[in-house]
Scaffold this active site. Structure first.
Site, PDB file in Angstrom:
ATOM      1  N   ASP A  41      -7.925  -5.346   0.049  1.00  0.00           N
ATOM      2  CA  ASP A  41      -8.406  -6.232  -1.023  1.00  0.00           C
ATOM      3  C   ASP A  41      -8.026  -7.688  -0.826  1.00  0.00           C
ATOM      4  O   ASP A  41      -8.484  -8.550  -1.580  1.00  0.00           O
ATOM      5  CB  ASP A  41      -7.846  -5.734  -2.372  1.00  0.00           C
ATOM      6  CG  ASP A  41      -8.418  -4.371  -2.720  1.00  0.00           C
ATOM      7  OD1 ASP A  41      -7.633  -3.438  -2.969  1.00  0.00           O
ATOM      8  OD2 ASP A  41      -9.648  -4.232  -2.684  1.00  0.00           O
ATOM      9  N   HIS A  99       0.861  -1.194   0.000  1.00  0.00           N
ATOM     10  CA  HIS A  99       0.000   0.000   0.000  1.00  0.00           C
ATOM     11  C   HIS A  99       0.896   1.242   0.000  1.00  0.00           C
ATOM     12  O   HIS A  99       1.949   1.248   0.624  1.00  0.00           O
ATOM     13  CB  HIS A  99      -0.879   0.015   1.261  1.00  0.00           C
ATOM     14  CG  HIS A  99      -2.067   0.914   1.145  1.00  0.00           C
ATOM     15  ND1 HIS A  99      -1.968   2.274   1.346  1.00  0.00           N
ATOM     16  CD2 HIS A  99      -3.346   0.670   0.802  1.00  0.00           C
ATOM     17  CE1 HIS A  99      -3.166   2.808   1.156  1.00  0.00           C
ATOM     18  NE2 HIS A  99      -4.021   1.865   0.819  1.00  0.00           N
TER      19      HIS A  99
HETATM   20  C1  SDX Z   1      -6.270   0.042  -2.839  1.00  0.00           C
HETATM   21  O1  SDX Z   1      -4.473   4.519  -1.950  1.00  0.00           O
HETATM   22  C2  SDX Z   1      -5.416   3.912  -1.339  1.00  0.00           C
HETATM   23  O2  SDX Z   1      -5.817   4.299  -0.247  1.00  0.00           O
HETATM   24  C3  SDX Z   1      -6.036   2.734  -2.074  1.00  0.00           C
HETATM   25  C4  SDX Z   1      -7.026   1.893  -1.295  1.00  0.00           C
HETATM   26  C5  SDX Z   1      -8.322   2.628  -1.039  1.00  0.00           C
HETATM   27  O3  SDX Z   1      -9.021   2.249  -0.080  1.00  0.00           O
HETATM   28  O4  SDX Z   1      -8.690   3.519  -1.860  1.00  0.00           O
HETATM   29  O5  SDX Z   1      -6.441   1.470  -0.067  1.00  0.00           O
HETATM   30  C6  SDX Z   1      -7.423   0.636  -2.108  1.00  0.00           C
HETATM   31  O6  SDX Z   1      -6.052   0.388  -3.975  1.00  0.00           O
HETATM   32  C7  SDX Z   1      -5.364  -0.932  -2.123  1.00  0.00           C
HETATM   33  C8  SDX Z   1      -4.162  -1.415  -3.012  1.00  0.00           C
HETATM   34  C9  SDX Z   1      -4.665  -2.517  -3.950  1.00  0.00           C
HETATM   35  N1  SDX Z   1      -3.630  -2.883  -4.924  1.00  0.00           N
HETATM   36  C10 SDX Z   1      -2.993  -4.066  -4.845  1.00  0.00           C
HETATM   37  O7  SDX Z   1      -3.145  -4.903  -3.957  1.00  0.00           O
HETATM   38  C11 SDX Z   1      -2.046  -4.335  -6.009  1.00  0.00           C
HETATM   39  C12 SDX Z   1      -0.722  -4.922  -5.479  1.00  0.00           C
HETATM   40  N2  SDX Z   1      -0.007  -3.879  -4.741  1.00  0.00           N
HETATM   41  C13 SDX Z   1       0.832  -3.018  -5.477  1.00  0.00           C
HETATM   42  O8  SDX Z   1       0.894  -3.022  -6.810  1.00  0.00           O
HETATM   43  C14 SDX Z   1       1.436  -1.852  -4.714  1.00  0.00           C
HETATM   44  O9  SDX Z   1       1.775  -2.287  -3.460  1.00  0.00           O
HETATM   45  C15 SDX Z   1       0.581  -0.594  -4.624  1.00  0.00           C
HETATM   46  C16 SDX Z   1       0.139  -0.150  -5.965  1.00  0.00           C
HETATM   47  C17 SDX Z   1      -0.607  -0.851  -3.760  1.00  0.00           C
HETATM   48  C18 SDX Z   1       1.440   0.484  -3.985  1.00  0.00           C
HETATM   49  O10 SDX Z   1       2.441   0.740  -4.861  1.00  0.00           O
HETATM   50  P1  SDX Z   1       3.578   1.860  -4.583  1.00  0.00           P
HETATM   51  O11 SDX Z   1       3.347   2.562  -3.303  1.00  0.00           O
HETATM   52  O12 SDX Z   1       3.714   2.680  -5.828  1.00  0.00           O
HETATM   53  O13 SDX Z   1       4.847   1.007  -4.344  1.00  0.00           O
HETATM   54  P2  SDX Z   1       5.765   0.436  -5.505  1.00  0.00           P
HETATM   55  O14 SDX Z   1       4.935  -0.136  -6.598  1.00  0.00           O
HETATM   56  O15 SDX Z   1       6.772   1.483  -5.836  1.00  0.00           O
HETATM   57  O16 SDX Z   1       6.485  -0.796  -4.732  1.00  0.00           O
HETATM   58  C19 SDX Z   1       7.569  -0.559  -3.826  1.00  0.00           C
HETATM   59  C20 SDX Z   1       8.383  -1.853  -3.869  1.00  0.00           C
HETATM   60  C21 SDX Z   1       8.779  -2.268  -5.293  1.00  0.00           C
HETATM   61  O17 SDX Z   1       9.928  -3.055  -5.173  1.00  0.00           O
HETATM   62  P3  SDX Z   1      11.400  -2.313  -5.405  1.00  0.00           P
HETATM   63  O18 SDX Z   1      11.326  -1.601  -6.734  1.00  0.00           O
HETATM   64  O19 SDX Z   1      11.543  -1.363  -4.223  1.00  0.00           O
HETATM   65  O20 SDX Z   1      12.385  -3.452  -5.376  1.00  0.00           O
HETATM   66  O21 SDX Z   1       7.571  -2.936  -3.372  1.00  0.00           O
HETATM   67  C22 SDX Z   1       7.358  -3.860  -4.418  1.00  0.00           C
HETATM   68  C23 SDX Z   1       7.653  -3.169  -5.719  1.00  0.00           C
HETATM   69  O22 SDX Z   1       8.073  -4.093  -6.716  1.00  0.00           O
HETATM   70  N3  SDX Z   1       5.946  -4.256  -4.335  1.00  0.00           N
HETATM   71  C24 SDX Z   1       5.481  -5.498  -4.505  1.00  0.00           C
HETATM   72  C25 SDX Z   1       4.106  -5.407  -4.270  1.00  0.00           C
HETATM   73  N4  SDX Z   1       3.776  -4.139  -3.981  1.00  0.00           N
HETATM   74  C26 SDX Z   1       4.920  -3.434  -4.025  1.00  0.00           C
HETATM   75  N5  SDX Z   1       6.116  -6.658  -4.832  1.00  0.00           N
HETATM   76  C27 SDX Z   1       5.316  -7.746  -4.925  1.00  0.00           C
HETATM   77  N6  SDX Z   1       3.987  -7.747  -4.703  1.00  0.00           N
HETATM   78  C28 SDX Z   1       3.349  -6.597  -4.382  1.00  0.00           C
HETATM   79  N7  SDX Z   1       2.046  -6.588  -4.166  1.00  0.00           N
END
Ligand code: SDX
Length: 433
Positions: free
Chosen positions: A367, A310
């Protein structure tokens, strides 16, 4: 005592920037004069460090896993309130009196029906249409049936908010159920007086024209909790979209329709559908989850552990905790076992003990478990994000209202750092080679 300002040193000059402090002690460097005074803008792609507004609707502390709607903790509201009472709280800022809640419910009940013309328009979508595409289109179309509630004349639209809010909160449910039934090739059923908000939604979704579906009170209660937990979440992607569209003076119907489009993405509200599809894939492949976790850690795989991570929570999403506890309850009440729940719990356990996830503060978000409950209720996975949109409707309305009530109506228009071609002259086609 005024907060000590920030001092920005640029080209041997010092610039004083005020520091704002929120009611929960959050601090922000106020850069509203930065470009005029320094000729510089800030850069923050994805807005991870940017406060887009001051808002009094929802407070989140991502480090501590705190979520409060208008000052009330999500844990307390989940235990003691209902979705409709929480919707009133978000929109009007205070918990309603008994009379106010009764009037609010009445207005919502009276608005459950949709115009036959809209029902006919909706039936024109192909059965393969994703319900989120149908929902965003029909929410904006709804505004055509209530032109007096969405004129794009701000003072007028704000004065009509009570009615527009009730129309949207009530009809988003009816439109969702109609989209589901059209997709299933089922004739529509009409809302039933006497049923509460969730009971009527389940009736609209699953009853047959000549046979009402049995609605288990615990199932209606579980759905009510899911909607309450999704009701708002401050400046997330879709709510920021609603605020962006509202900032241009657009009416509430157009603004929430844009919010539905933003919510649909798999990184945002589309994640709940992606989680169930991920769990089903793991179940089908016979993987105990370890192969999937390995893939989610391998950047080249393009795989993510959906429902994990998140932008704000660097701790457990408090909503995920509440939903996880509810999963067991709903499955027990329905006398069901779901292997996907066992897989989800194994994945969570493995990830929470894995350095890759721990180092990146990746925890289950709202989720990760919600789909287990929705699946147990009988909601098809393509409708999961639609359920999220129904829950988020009061939040979007409260943020539209906050923009509309702002003393200064300011259109949102960020700047950019241009990295494209510098000036060049036109080359006639015959000379382009
Ligand atoms: C919602 O914003 C809100 O409040 C949203 C929400 C709401 O109520 O409105 O809470 C609802 O959207 C919840 C999130 C649902 N999405 C997911 O579950 C999709 C999977 N999660 C991600 O794609 C990710 O964690 C996000 C999109 C939620 C957050 O992404 P960020 O903050 O942009 O972080 P990032 O993508 O830059 O990741 C940081 C690191 C990366 O690795 P490095 O480049 O540092 O090596 O963490 C890794 C990412 O690759 N990473 C994951 C991961 N999420 C982040 N690796 C594997 N699996 C994951 N789920």
């Amino acid at each position: 005592m005024p907060e000590k300002p920030a001092i920005l040193k640029l080209d041997d000059k010092e610039f004083v920037l005020p520091v704002l402090v929120g009611s929960e002690g959050e601090r922000a460097v106020d850069v509203r004069t930065l470009r005029d005074t320094t000729g510089h803008i800030t850069f923050d792609d994805g807005y991870g460090n940017t406060g887009a507004c001051e808002s009094g609707v929802t407070f989140i502390d991502g480090e501590k896993g705190i979520l409060r709607y208008r000052g009330y903790s999500i844990e307390e509201l989940a235990e003691k309130s209902t979705f409709i009472e929480t919707a009133y709280l978000l929109i009007y800022g205070q918990l309603p009196s008994a009379a106010q809640l009764a009037a609010f419910k009445e207005r919502i009940l009276d608005n459950a029906q949709v115009h036959e013309g809209l029902r006919i328009a909706l039936s024109g979508f192909p059965s393969t249409a994703h319900p989120m595409a149908v929902l965003s289109a029909t929410l904006n179309t709804l505004g055509c049936y209530y032109p007096e509630l969405g004129t794009n004349e701000r003072a007028h639209d704000l004065a009509q908010l009570d009615e527009a809010a009730a129309v949207l909160i009530s009809k988003v449910r009816t439109l969702a159920a109609l989209a589901h039934r059209a997709k299933e090739g089922q004739p529509p059923v009409y809302p039933k007086p006497g049923l509460n908000y969730c009971g009527n939604f389940l009736h609209l979704m699953f009853s047959q024209p000549n046979a009402d579906s049995e609605i288990h009170p615990e199932v209606a209660k579980a759905l009510d909790l899911i909607l309450l937990l999704h009701a708002d979440h401050e400046q997330n992607c879709s709510t920021s979209t609603v605020r962006m569209v509202a900032s241009g003076g657009a009416n509430l119907f157009a603004s929430v329709s844009a919010g539905v489009c933003a919510l649909w993405g798999p990184l945002h509200g589309g994640a709940n559908q992606a989680v169930i599809e991920m769990l089903e894939e793991i179940h089908r492949s016979g993987d105990d989850g370890s192969r999937f976790i390995a893939a989610a850690k391998d950047k080249s795989s393009g795989v993510r552990l959906m429902g994990f991570g998140h932008r704000v929570y660097k701790n457990y999403d408090p909503r995920a905790k509440i939903i996880k506890a509810q999963c067991d309850k709903v499955l027990k009440v329905l006398g069901r076992k779901d292997p996907l729940l066992d897989i989800a719990m194994r994945l969570e356990d493995a990830a929470l003990n894995d350095p890759y996830f721990k180092q990146r503060n990746l925890y289950p978000n709202v989720d990760f478990y919600s789909g287990i409950i929705l699946k147990a209720i009988g909601i098809p996975s393509e409708m999961f994000t639609v359920i999220f949109a129904i829950g988020r409707m009061p939040g979007w309305i409260s943020h539209w209202k906050e923009i509309a009530e702002a003393p200064k109506q300011k259109i949102h228009r960020p700047r950019q750092v241009y990295v494209g071609e510098t000036l060049r002259s036109y080359v006639p086609i015959e000379k382009r080679g």
